[in-house]
Design a protein around this motif. Structure first.
Motif, mmCIF file in Angstrom:
data_model
loop_
_atom_site.group_PDB
_atom_site.id
_atom_site.type_symbol
_atom_site.label_atom_id
_atom_site.label_comp_id
_atom_site.label_asym_id
_atom_site.label_seq_id
_atom_site.Cartn_x
_atom_site.Cartn_y
_atom_site.Cartn_z
ATOM 1 N N LEU A 152 0.907 -1.180 0.047
ATOM 2 C CA LEU A 152 0.135 -0.141 0.040
ATOM 3 C C LEU A 152 0.721 1.350 0.053
ATOM 4 C CD1 LEU A 152 -2.776 -1.061 2.920
ATOM 5 C CD2 LEU A 152 -2.820 -1.317 0.124
ATOM 6 N N GLY A 153 0.316 2.383 -0.535
ATOM 7 C CA GLY A 153 1.021 3.686 -0.316
ATOM 8 C C GLY A 153 2.229 3.779 -1.127
ATOM 9 N N GLN A 154 2.541 2.897 -2.199
ATOM 10 C CA GLN A 154 3.590 3.216 -2.937
ATOM 11 C C GLN A 154 3.830 4.381 -3.682
ATOM 12 O OE1 GLN A 154 6.409 0.876 -1.831
ATOM 13 N NE2 GLN A 154 4.682 0.825 -0.145
ATOM 14 N N GLU A 155 2.686 4.785 -3.920
ATOM 15 C CA GLU A 155 2.819 5.958 -5.047
ATOM 16 C C GLU A 155 3.320 7.214 -4.557
ATOM 17 O OE1 GLU A 155 -0.804 6.054 -2.571
ATOM 18 O OE2 GLU A 155 -0.019 4.364 -3.997
ATOM 19 N N GLU A 156 3.669 7.326 -3.090
ATOM 20 C CA GLU A 156 4.199 8.389 -2.547
ATOM 21 C C GLU A 156 5.919 8.357 -2.509
ATOM 22 O OE1 GLU A 156 2.779 10.893 1.170
ATOM 23 O OE2 GLU A 156 2.529 8.855 1.567
ATOM 24 N N ILE A 157 6.227 7.099 -2.745
ATOM 25 C CA ILE A 157 7.854 6.876 -2.894
ATOM 26 C C ILE A 157 8.290 7.006 -4.265
ATOM 27 C CG2 ILE A 157 9.795 5.478 -2.168
ATOM 28 C CD1 ILE A 157 7.907 4.125 -0.158
ATOM 29 N N ILE A 162 13.178 8.333 -3.436
ATOM 30 C CA ILE A 162 14.082 7.360 -3.049
ATOM 31 C C ILE A 162 15.687 7.988 -3.020
ATOM 32 C CG2 ILE A 162 15.114 5.042 -3.913
ATOM 33 C CD1 ILE A 162 12.776 4.698 -2.126
ATOM 34 N N ASP A 163 16.055 8.466 -4.163
ATOM 35 C CA ASP A 163 17.266 8.874 -4.260
ATOM 36 C C ASP A 163 17.790 9.673 -3.369
ATOM 37 O OD1 ASP A 163 17.603 7.207 -6.875
ATOM 38 O OD2 ASP A 163 17.242 9.030 -8.065
ATOM 39 N N SER A 164 16.908 10.552 -3.018
ATOM 40 C CA SER A 164 17.280 11.551 -1.860
ATOM 41 C C SER A 164 17.441 10.934 -0.437
ATOM 42 C CB SER A 164 16.242 12.709 -1.697
ATOM 43 O OG SER A 164 16.411 13.331 -0.945
ATOM 44 N N MET A 165 16.836 9.912 -0.217
ATOM 45 C CA MET A 165 16.593 9.026 0.900
ATOM 46 C C MET A 165 17.942 8.390 1.004
ATOM 47 S SD MET A 165 16.386 5.677 1.996
ATOM 48 C CE MET A 165 15.289 4.898 1.129
ATOM 49 N N ILE A 166 18.337 7.869 -0.049
ATOM 50 C CA ILE A 166 19.595 6.966 -0.223
ATOM 51 C C ILE A 166 20.908 7.593 -0.056
ATOM 52 C CG2 ILE A 166 21.128 5.736 -1.744
ATOM 53 C CD1 ILE A 166 18.562 4.270 -3.008
ATOM 54 N N GLU A 167 20.984 8.976 -0.685
ATOM 55 C CA GLU A 167 22.018 9.962 -0.336
ATOM 56 C C GLU A 167 22.250 10.115 1.165
ATOM 57 O OE1 GLU A 167 23.408 14.274 -2.102
ATOM 58 O OE2 GLU A 167 21.412 13.370 -2.812
ATOM 59 N N ILE A 237 0.887 13.900 5.481
ATOM 60 C CA ILE A 237 0.476 15.332 5.552
ATOM 61 C C ILE A 237 1.674 16.001 5.356
ATOM 62 C CG2 ILE A 237 -0.190 16.989 7.152
ATOM 63 C CD1 ILE A 237 -1.737 14.981 8.742
ATOM 64 N N LYS A 238 2.898 15.559 6.052
ATOM 65 C CA LYS A 238 4.217 16.237 5.731
ATOM 66 C C LYS A 238 4.879 15.389 4.617
ATOM 67 C CE LYS A 238 8.541 17.578 7.645
ATOM 68 N NZ LYS A 238 9.365 17.738 8.888
ATOM 69 N N ALA A 239 5.208 15.803 3.522
ATOM 70 C CA ALA A 239 5.632 14.790 2.406
ATOM 71 C C ALA A 239 6.533 13.700 2.851
ATOM 72 C CB ALA A 239 5.972 15.490 1.376
ATOM 73 N N TRP A 240 6.448 12.803 2.350
ATOM 74 C CA TRP A 240 7.381 11.392 2.769
ATOM 75 C C TRP A 240 9.002 11.985 2.289
ATOM 76 C CZ3 TRP A 240 11.383 8.704 0.525
ATOM 77 C CH2 TRP A 240 11.585 7.380 1.002
ATOM 78 N N ARG A 241 9.263 12.799 1.429
ATOM 79 C CA ARG A 241 10.616 12.915 1.092
ATOM 80 C C ARG A 241 11.219 14.066 1.999
ATOM 81 N NH1 ARG A 241 11.733 14.753 -4.551
ATOM 82 N NH2 ARG A 241 13.772 15.318 -3.373
ATOM 83 N N SER A 242 10.027 14.731 2.613
ATOM 84 C CA SER A 242 10.714 15.963 3.594
ATOM 85 C C SER A 242 10.683 15.443 5.009
ATOM 86 C CB SER A 242 9.760 17.187 3.452
ATOM 87 O OG SER A 242 9.601 17.770 2.266
ATOM 88 N N THR A 244 11.400 12.675 8.314
ATOM 89 C CA THR A 244 12.489 11.869 8.883
ATOM 90 C C THR A 244 11.996 10.492 8.829
ATOM 91 O OG1 THR A 244 11.573 12.275 11.164
ATOM 92 C CG2 THR A 244 13.212 13.592 10.399
ATOM 93 N N ASN A 245 12.829 9.360 9.265
ATOM 94 C CA ASN A 245 12.324 8.170 9.245
ATOM 95 C C ASN A 245 11.307 7.831 10.061
ATOM 96 O OD1 ASN A 245 13.785 7.051 7.173
ATOM 97 N ND2 ASN A 245 15.622 6.794 8.816
ATOM 98 N N LEU A 246 11.265 8.552 11.390
ATOM 99 C CA LEU A 246 10.274 8.536 12.296
ATOM 100 C C LEU A 246 8.857 9.286 11.962
ATOM 101 C CD1 LEU A 246 12.068 8.892 15.686
ATOM 102 C CD2 LEU A 246 11.131 6.937 15.010
ATOM 103 N N GLU A 247 9.014 10.275 11.360
ATOM 104 C CA GLU A 247 7.767 11.177 10.930
ATOM 105 C C GLU A 247 7.197 9.995 9.775
ATOM 106 O OE1 GLU A 247 9.315 15.697 11.593
ATOM 107 O OE2 GLU A 247 9.685 14.782 9.672
ATOM 108 N N ARG A 248 7.914 9.549 8.828
ATOM 109 C CA ARG A 248 7.442 8.768 7.743
ATOM 110 C C ARG A 248 6.556 7.364 8.424
ATOM 111 N NH1 ARG A 248 13.185 8.383 4.758
ATOM 112 N NH2 ARG A 248 13.026 10.549 3.735
ATOM 113 N N LEU A 249 6.744 7.096 9.254
ATOM 114 C CA LEU A 249 6.090 5.868 10.151
ATOM 115 C C LEU A 249 4.975 6.298 11.126
ATOM 116 C CD1 LEU A 249 8.972 3.593 10.725
ATOM 117 C CD2 LEU A 249 7.390 3.526 8.759
ATOM 118 N N ASP A 250 4.757 7.822 11.337
ATOM 119 C CA ASP A 250 3.823 8.246 12.391
ATOM 120 C C ASP A 250 2.371 8.311 11.742
ATOM 121 O OD1 ASP A 250 2.767 9.636 14.461
ATOM 122 O OD2 ASP A 250 3.919 11.394 14.467
ATOM 123 N N VAL A 251 1.480 7.639 12.333
ATOM 124 C CA VAL A 251 0.247 7.614 12.022
ATOM 125 C C VAL A 251 -0.508 9.036 11.986
ATOM 126 C CG1 VAL A 251 -0.942 7.092 14.158
ATOM 127 C CG2 VAL A 251 -2.030 6.177 12.018
#
Length: 331
Positions: A152-157, A162-167, A237-242, A244-251
């Protein structure tokens, strides 16, 4: 004792059955004694559990979720829950200097959903043949009797995200896993991000009562599972790419919405105030004066002036709503 990736990746029903028969006669380890090595079926179900529960937040009440399979797995494996959670941490690479074999198995299967789905069914088939019913070893992905497993939700990534996260994270991950090369570490980061996003999306859908917070649109998948075909989306709400890892998982950083209202929120035509009232961009309102489709999207009812959440749901965080208002909303 397994000594090759093929013991996991090419698991047969017969091998699965034999391992479950061994588990059926296993006894809990005595206090202070070393636990026996995990069988492949144990490791593979720990991997599958990662699509359902975040091992770092197990037992937390802050993120509504489907019931965790950890207690059942711990009981079936004759291990403490902490041992199951530690294995999950090994698999996703979050445990410094965790077993390289676990990381490679997890990376290979998380990067190939069809292979993972087939392997999961093989593990359950062996369990059932050995007498472990759905109560002892639950089908927590809901695909044992048919259907497909869908992330689910893969359209956001996006590829750029992904490139920004890896860097940003590659060097730190390589330092934690010195025995992995850059290629495997990159695959580990990507697969962990996709599984985390799936788990986030699932939790957000549950938190929002599986309906659009703006208009109430709802369409459950088979057996009350996740809505299919993107007809209900869980987005940050706050974009995935912007984030942090914890914010990306916060419901509290997510809402569920139908495609129209999800897209409108994503590009800033809709917003949500701190009191959870819905704000409509003047640009969106103006478009409604000449376009019937836009008027229908904003017609009340069903369009709401305040987002609706089930009783007891986690409300969107003001910090994320403020970020959206400042960075995305079109004034």
């Amino acid at each position: 004792m397994p000594n090759a990736l093929t013991d996991y990746l090419d698991l047969s029903v017969d091998a699965s059955f034999r391992q479950w028969r061994e588990l059926a006669i296993r006894r809990d380890a005595a206090p202070g004694t070393r636990q026996v090595t995990f069988f492949p079926v144990e490791t593979l179900l720990c991997l599958a559990a990662m699509y359902v529960v975040d091992h770092r937040r197990f037992g937390s009440s802050s993120a509504p979720s489907a019931r965790s399979p950890i207690p059942e797995l711990a009981h079936a494996f004759h291990r403490p829950p902490s041992s199951v959670l530690a294995k999950m941490a090994n698999i996703d690479g979050s445990r410094p200097h965790g077993a390289r074999f676990d990381v490679l198995v997890g990376t290979a299967l998380r990067g190939d959903p069809e292979h993972f789905e087939a392997t999961y069914r093989t593990v359950l088939a062996g369990a059932r043949a050995a007498g472990f019913g759905p109560t002892a070893v639950p089908d927590f992905l809901g695909i044992e009797q048919g259907g497909r497993f869908e992330l689910l939700g893969q359209e956001e990534i996006t590829s750029d995200a992904i490139d920004s996260m890896i860097e940003a994270e590659l060097a730190a991950m390589l330092a934690r896993h010195e025995d992995l090369g850059e290629r495997d570490t990159t695959r580990l980061l990507v697969s962990a991000a996709r599984v985390g996003q799936h788990r986030f999306a699932k939790d957000v859908l549950i938190n929002c009562g599986r309906e659009c917070v703006f208009c109430g649109f709802a369409l459950d998948g088979p057996q009350g599972g996740a809505p299919s075909s993107g007809l209900l989306r869980a987005s940050h709400i706050k974009a995935w790419r912007s984030s942090t890892n914890l914010e990306r998982l916060d419901v509290a950083n997510g809402i569920a919405a139908c495609p129209t209202h999800d897209a409108a929120f994503d590009v800033g035509l809709l917003g949500i105030s701190a009191d959870l009232s819905v704000t409509v961009s003047p640009r969106f309102k103006a478009a409604g004066t000449t376009n019937e489709g836009v008027r229908n999207a904003l017609r009340s009812p069903p369009f709401r002036t305040r987002i609706a959440l089930p009783t007891g749901a986690v409300e969107p965080s003001r910090a994320y709503l403020s970020w959206h208002a400042a960075q995305v909303f079109v004034r």
